[in-house]
Design a protein around this motif. Structure first.
Motif, PDB file in Angstrom:
ATOM      1  N   MET A  26       0.909  -1.173   0.091  1.00 31.91           N
ATOM      2  CA  MET A  26       0.136  -0.031   0.106  1.00 31.91           C
ATOM      3  C   MET A  26       0.816   1.264   0.030  1.00 31.91           C
ATOM      4  O   MET A  26       1.839   1.376   0.540  1.00 31.91           O
ATOM      5  N   GLU A  27       0.332   2.234  -0.824  1.00 33.77           N
ATOM      6  CA  GLU A  27       1.286   3.326  -0.870  1.00 33.77           C
ATOM      7  C   GLU A  27       1.214   4.152   0.371  1.00 33.77           C
ATOM      8  O   GLU A  27       0.349   4.021   1.104  1.00 33.77           O
ATOM      9  N   GLU A  28       2.188   5.115   0.706  1.00 31.54           N
ATOM     10  CA  GLU A  28       2.233   5.921   1.775  1.00 31.54           C
ATOM     11  C   GLU A  28       1.039   6.717   1.943  1.00 31.54           C
ATOM     12  O   GLU A  28       0.201   6.891   3.071  1.00 31.54           O
ATOM     13  N   ILE A  29       0.629   7.461   0.936  1.00 31.23           N
ATOM     14  CA  ILE A  29      -0.432   8.280   1.020  1.00 31.23           C
ATOM     15  C   ILE A  29      -1.758   7.611   1.061  1.00 31.23           C
ATOM     16  O   ILE A  29      -2.576   8.133   1.878  1.00 31.23           O
ATOM     17  N   ASP A  30      -1.905   6.265   0.576  1.00 32.80           N
ATOM     18  CA  ASP A  30      -3.057   5.757   1.098  1.00 32.80           C
ATOM     19  C   ASP A  30      -3.033   5.205   2.446  1.00 32.80           C
ATOM     20  O   ASP A  30      -4.219   5.089   2.981  1.00 32.80           O
ATOM     21  N   ARG A  31      -1.957   5.021   3.058  1.00 36.16           N
ATOM     22  CA  ARG A  31      -1.974   4.755   4.300  1.00 36.16           C
ATOM     23  C   ARG A  31      -2.224   5.669   4.990  1.00 36.16           C
ATOM     24  O   ARG A  31      -2.874   5.599   6.203  1.00 36.16           O
ATOM     25  N   ARG A  32      -1.778   6.881   4.999  1.00 36.07           N
ATOM     26  CA  ARG A  32      -2.195   7.915   5.704  1.00 36.07           C
ATOM     27  C   ARG A  32      -3.796   8.418   5.617  1.00 36.07           C
ATOM     28  O   ARG A  32      -4.465   8.558   6.659  1.00 36.07           O
ATOM     29  N   ILE A  33      -4.525   8.197   4.408  1.00 38.12           N
ATOM     30  CA  ILE A  33      -5.928   8.344   4.416  1.00 38.12           C
ATOM     31  C   ILE A  33      -6.535   7.426   5.146  1.00 38.12           C
ATOM     32  O   ILE A  33      -7.413   7.683   5.826  1.00 38.12           O
ATOM     33  N   VAL A  34      -6.278   5.849   5.002  1.00 38.18           N
ATOM     34  CA  VAL A  34      -6.712   5.194   5.992  1.00 38.18           C
ATOM     35  C   VAL A  34      -6.888   5.293   7.214  1.00 38.18           C
ATOM     36  O   VAL A  34      -7.642   5.127   8.211  1.00 38.18           O
ATOM     37  N   THR A  35      -5.392   5.862   7.808  1.00 39.37           N
ATOM     38  CA  THR A  35      -5.470   6.187   9.311  1.00 39.37           C
ATOM     39  C   THR A  35      -6.178   7.536   9.709  1.00 39.37           C
ATOM     40  O   THR A  35      -6.695   7.319  10.788  1.00 39.37           O
ATOM     41  N   LEU A  36      -6.384   8.308   8.570  1.00 39.47           N
ATOM     42  CA  LEU A  36      -7.094   9.437   8.957  1.00 39.47           C
ATOM     43  C   LEU A  36      -8.630   9.174   9.072  1.00 39.47           C
ATOM     44  O   LEU A  36      -9.146   9.564  10.073  1.00 39.47           O
ATOM     45  N   LEU A  37      -9.137   8.162   8.261  1.00 40.71           N
ATOM     46  CA  LEU A  37     -10.362   7.891   8.322  1.00 40.71           C
ATOM     47  C   LEU A  37     -10.723   6.685   9.576  1.00 40.71           C
ATOM     48  O   LEU A  37     -11.600   6.904   9.889  1.00 40.71           O
ATOM     49  N   ALA A  38      -9.635   6.183   9.721  1.00 37.29           N
ATOM     50  CA  ALA A  38      -9.805   5.159  11.153  1.00 37.29           C
ATOM     51  C   ALA A  38      -9.914   6.222  12.368  1.00 37.29           C
ATOM     52  O   ALA A  38     -10.761   5.795  13.296  1.00 37.29           O
ATOM     53  N   GLU A  39      -9.458   7.360  12.043  1.00 43.94           N
ATOM     54  CA  GLU A  39      -9.483   8.167  13.465  1.00 43.94           C
ATOM     55  C   GLU A  39     -10.732   9.081  13.342  1.00 43.94           C
ATOM     56  O   GLU A  39     -11.225   9.326  14.475  1.00 43.94           O
ATOM     57  N   ASP A  40     -11.243   9.218  12.360  1.00 43.36           N
ATOM     58  CA  ASP A  40     -12.371   9.932  12.124  1.00 43.36           C
ATOM     59  C   ASP A  40     -13.045   9.658  10.953  1.00 43.36           C
ATOM     60  O   ASP A  40     -12.808  10.107   9.739  1.00 43.36           O
ATOM     61  N   GLY A  41     -13.928   8.688  10.814  1.00 41.35           N
ATOM     62  CA  GLY A  41     -14.447   8.305   9.402  1.00 41.35           C
ATOM     63  C   GLY A  41     -15.562   9.252   9.021  1.00 41.35           C
ATOM     64  O   GLY A  41     -15.956   8.847   7.841  1.00 41.35           O
ATOM     65  N   ARG A  42     -15.835  10.057   9.596  1.00 44.34           N
ATOM     66  CA  ARG A  42     -16.680  11.339   8.778  1.00 44.34           C
ATOM     67  C   ARG A  42     -15.852  12.303   8.439  1.00 44.34           C
ATOM     68  O   ARG A  42     -16.418  13.606   8.109  1.00 44.34           O
ATOM     69  N   MET A  43     -14.549  12.183   8.439  1.00 47.32           N
ATOM     70  CA  MET A  43     -13.709  13.289   7.820  1.00 47.32           C
ATOM     71  C   MET A  43     -14.103  13.754   6.434  1.00 47.32           C
ATOM     72  O   MET A  43     -13.933  12.718   5.450  1.00 47.32           O
ATOM     73  N   SER A  44     -14.135  15.087   6.108  1.00 45.35           N
ATOM     74  CA  SER A  44     -14.536  15.546   4.878  1.00 45.35           C
ATOM     75  C   SER A  44     -13.412  15.085   3.795  1.00 45.35           C
ATOM     76  O   SER A  44     -12.253  15.094   4.203  1.00 45.35           O
ATOM     77  N   PHE A  45     -13.723  15.059   2.481  1.00 44.95           N
ATOM     78  CA  PHE A  45     -12.790  15.140   1.388  1.00 44.95           C
ATOM     79  C   PHE A  45     -11.927  16.317   1.498  1.00 44.95           C
ATOM     80  O   PHE A  45     -10.808  16.264   1.265  1.00 44.95           O
ATOM     81  N   THR A  46     -12.511  17.354   1.876  1.00 44.34           N
ATOM     82  CA  THR A  46     -11.586  18.599   1.858  1.00 44.34           C
ATOM     83  C   THR A  46     -10.448  18.688   3.002  1.00 44.34           C
ATOM     84  O   THR A  46      -9.320  18.873   2.739  1.00 44.34           O
ATOM     85  N   ASP A  47     -11.115  18.061   4.118  1.00 42.94           N
ATOM     86  CA  ASP A  47     -10.241  17.954   5.341  1.00 42.94           C
ATOM     87  C   ASP A  47      -8.904  16.940   4.944  1.00 42.94           C
ATOM     88  O   ASP A  47      -8.040  16.998   5.349  1.00 42.94           O
ATOM     89  N   LEU A  48      -9.236  15.826   4.432  1.00 38.83           N
ATOM     90  CA  LEU A  48      -8.321  14.778   3.881  1.00 38.83           C
ATOM     91  C   LEU A  48      -7.522  15.391   2.889  1.00 38.83           C
ATOM     92  O   LEU A  48      -6.240  15.091   2.850  1.00 38.83           O
ATOM     93  N   ALA A  49      -7.794  15.960   2.116  1.00 35.11           N
ATOM     94  CA  ALA A  49      -6.878  16.784   0.997  1.00 35.11           C
ATOM     95  C   ALA A  49      -5.997  17.480   1.840  1.00 35.11           C
ATOM     96  O   ALA A  49      -4.916  17.720   1.545  1.00 35.11           O
ATOM     97  N   LYS A  50      -6.732  18.366   2.837  1.00 34.31           N
ATOM     98  CA  LYS A  50      -5.692  19.295   3.583  1.00 34.31           C
ATOM     99  C   LYS A  50      -4.641  18.630   4.206  1.00 34.31           C
ATOM    100  O   LYS A  50      -3.245  18.895   4.432  1.00 34.31           O
ATOM    101  N   GLU A  51      -5.029  17.432   4.910  1.00 39.34           N
ATOM    102  CA  GLU A  51      -4.131  16.727   5.620  1.00 39.34           C
ATOM    103  C   GLU A  51      -3.085  15.861   5.040  1.00 39.34           C
ATOM    104  O   GLU A  51      -2.039  15.468   5.180  1.00 39.34           O
ATOM    105  N   THR A  52      -3.404  15.546   3.585  1.00 39.60           N
ATOM    106  CA  THR A  52      -2.704  14.767   2.778  1.00 39.60           C
ATOM    107  C   THR A  52      -1.893  15.367   1.604  1.00 39.60           C
ATOM    108  O   THR A  52      -1.005  14.869   0.768  1.00 39.60           O
ATOM    109  N   GLY A  53      -2.072  16.807   1.273  1.00 39.17           N
ATOM    110  CA  GLY A  53      -1.396  17.660   0.274  1.00 39.17           C
ATOM    111  C   GLY A  53      -2.107  17.196  -1.032  1.00 39.17           C
ATOM    112  O   GLY A  53      -1.286  17.629  -1.847  1.00 39.17           O
ATOM    113  N   LEU A  54      -3.126  16.525  -1.072  1.00 40.47           N
ATOM    114  CA  LEU A  54      -3.691  15.910  -2.446  1.00 40.47           C
ATOM    115  C   LEU A  54      -4.938  17.107  -2.720  1.00 40.47           C
ATOM    116  O   LEU A  54      -5.474  17.870  -1.934  1.00 40.47           O
TER     117      LEU A  54
END
Length: 157
Positions: free
Chosen positions: A1-29
């Motif tokens: 699994m790519e590092e960026i995918d691991r980061r997305i999975v970790t963020l969603l595991a911490e907060d399953g309701r995190m918005s795509f906008t917030d995920l983008a900010k946290e990952t730089g995508l």
């Protein structure tokens, strides 16, 4: 699994309701790139669903216990999970190594309700039980540490 995918999975595991906008900010995508990655992770089965975490005290189920079960007749078919599926007080059923066959995590309203559930488990699956009552839960639902690649994947076993 790519590092960026691991980061997305970790963020969603911490907060399953995190918005795509917030995920983008946290990952730089970009938002669209995050959306595509999340959908791909869902399609691959890495992200299997999203769930609410319930305050069991608030809904009248303050008592948690772990119930280890083993068949009374070792020659009987190993179908306890199927025989117990109708009991909604069983939150989880884990096949385990050792003396017992399965460990069940149960949530009930009271010691009397636990006693009744244990009787239903014994009758439904023809098993003996060993019960451990939970006194407190310092933590639960912790997200996994995904900082490193696993040594093997389930397909490798």
């Amino acid at each position: 699994m790519e590092e960026i995918d691991r980061r997305i999975v970790t963020l969603l595991a911490e907060d399953g309701r995190m918005s795509f906008t917030d995920l983008a900010k946290e990952t730089g995508l970009s938002v669209s790139a995050v959306h595509q990655r999340v959908r791909r992770l869902e399609k691959r089965g890495v992200l299997r669903g999203y769930a609410a975490i319930i305050d069991h005290d608030a809904v009248g189920l303050p008592m948690t216990a772990f119930v280890s079960i083993k068949p009374i007749d070792p020659a009987a078919p190993d179908d306890a999970p199927d025989r117990l599926a109708h009991l909604s007080s069983i939150e989880a059923c884990h096949s385990v190594a050792g003396d017992e066959s399965y460990i069940l995590k149960v949530r009930v309203a009271s010691p009397v309700a636990l006693e009744e559930l244990l009787q239903q488990i014994r009758e439904s699956a023809n098993v003996s039980t060993r019960t451990t009552v939970v006194l407190s839960t310092p933590y639960e639902h912790r997200p996994p540490s995904l900082s490193e690649e696993p040594l093997s994947s389930p397909g490798d076993l």
